[in-house]
Write a protein that holds these residues in place. Sequence first.
Motif, PDB file in Angstrom:
ATOM      1  N   ARG A 284       0.843  -1.189   0.000  1.00 20.64           N
ATOM      2  CA  ARG A 284       0.000   0.000   0.000  1.00 20.64           C
ATOM      3  C   ARG A 284       0.883   1.245   0.000  1.00 20.64           C
ATOM      4  N   TYR A 285       0.582   2.169  -0.886  1.00 19.49           N
ATOM      5  CA  TYR A 285       1.366   3.388  -0.997  1.00 19.49           C
ATOM      6  C   TYR A 285       0.766   4.478  -0.126  1.00 19.49           C
ATOM      7  N   LYS A 286       1.633   5.290   0.449  1.00 11.06           N
ATOM      8  CA  LYS A 286       1.190   6.411   1.266  1.00 11.06           C
ATOM      9  C   LYS A 286       0.712   7.536   0.356  1.00 11.06           C
ATOM     10  N   LYS A 287      -0.392   8.157   0.723  1.00  7.73           N
ATOM     11  CA  LYS A 287      -0.941   9.261  -0.057  1.00  7.73           C
ATOM     12  C   LYS A 287      -0.547  10.583   0.578  1.00  7.73           C
ATOM     13  N   ARG A 288      -0.451  11.597  -0.271  1.00  7.47           N
ATOM     14  CA  ARG A 288      -0.190  12.951   0.195  1.00  7.47           C
ATOM     15  C   ARG A 288      -1.309  13.824  -0.348  1.00  7.47           C
TER      16      ARG A 288
ATOM     17  N   ASN B 169       0.070   9.983  -4.882  1.00  5.30           N
ATOM     18  CA  ASN B 169       0.963   8.996  -4.307  1.00  5.30           C
ATOM     19  C   ASN B 169       2.212   9.719  -3.800  1.00  5.30           C
ATOM     20  N   ASN B 170       2.672   9.387  -2.622  1.00  6.92           N
ATOM     21  CA  ASN B 170       3.787  10.087  -1.986  1.00  6.92           C
ATOM     22  C   ASN B 170       5.062  10.059  -2.826  1.00  6.92           C
TER      23      ASN B 170
ATOM     24  N   GLY C  22      -0.222  15.314   5.319  1.00  6.69           N
ATOM     25  CA  GLY C  22      -0.610  13.923   5.203  1.00  6.69           C
ATOM     26  C   GLY C  22      -1.928  13.671   5.916  1.00  6.69           C
ATOM     27  N   ASN C  23      -2.420  14.658   6.633  1.00  5.16           N
ATOM     28  CA  ASN C  23      -3.628  14.501   7.423  1.00  5.16           C
ATOM     29  C   ASN C  23      -4.777  15.265   6.766  1.00  5.16           C
TER      30      ASN C  23
END
Length: 102
Positions: A2-6, A63-64, A92-93
Amino acid sequence: MRYKKRYFLVELEGVSNPEDFEKQLYSTLNKLEPFLAIRSNFRVMKDLTKTKDNRTVGVIAVNNEYKYRVIFFLSLISKFYKSNLLTIMNSGNIKKIKSFKF
């Protein structure tokens, strides 16, 4: 994996409705680098888009891994449209961005 989202809060001047906001962002990315929107999982969050006068503020999710490339290519939006892009903040929040008052 799973990729971190920004998430980015973006303001476009010269855009008066949310449909044009989304269309201009996607078409700018596709003109400059054809598959960047797909690779970066670029999304415009329609429920967080607000319009006032001749300005539109919206949230985009990226995608980060591709965040700097996406913001660089979107900063060139004035070459194709009569609008200016301003990245107000990034976080990121998503809760912080939802509390932003326009």
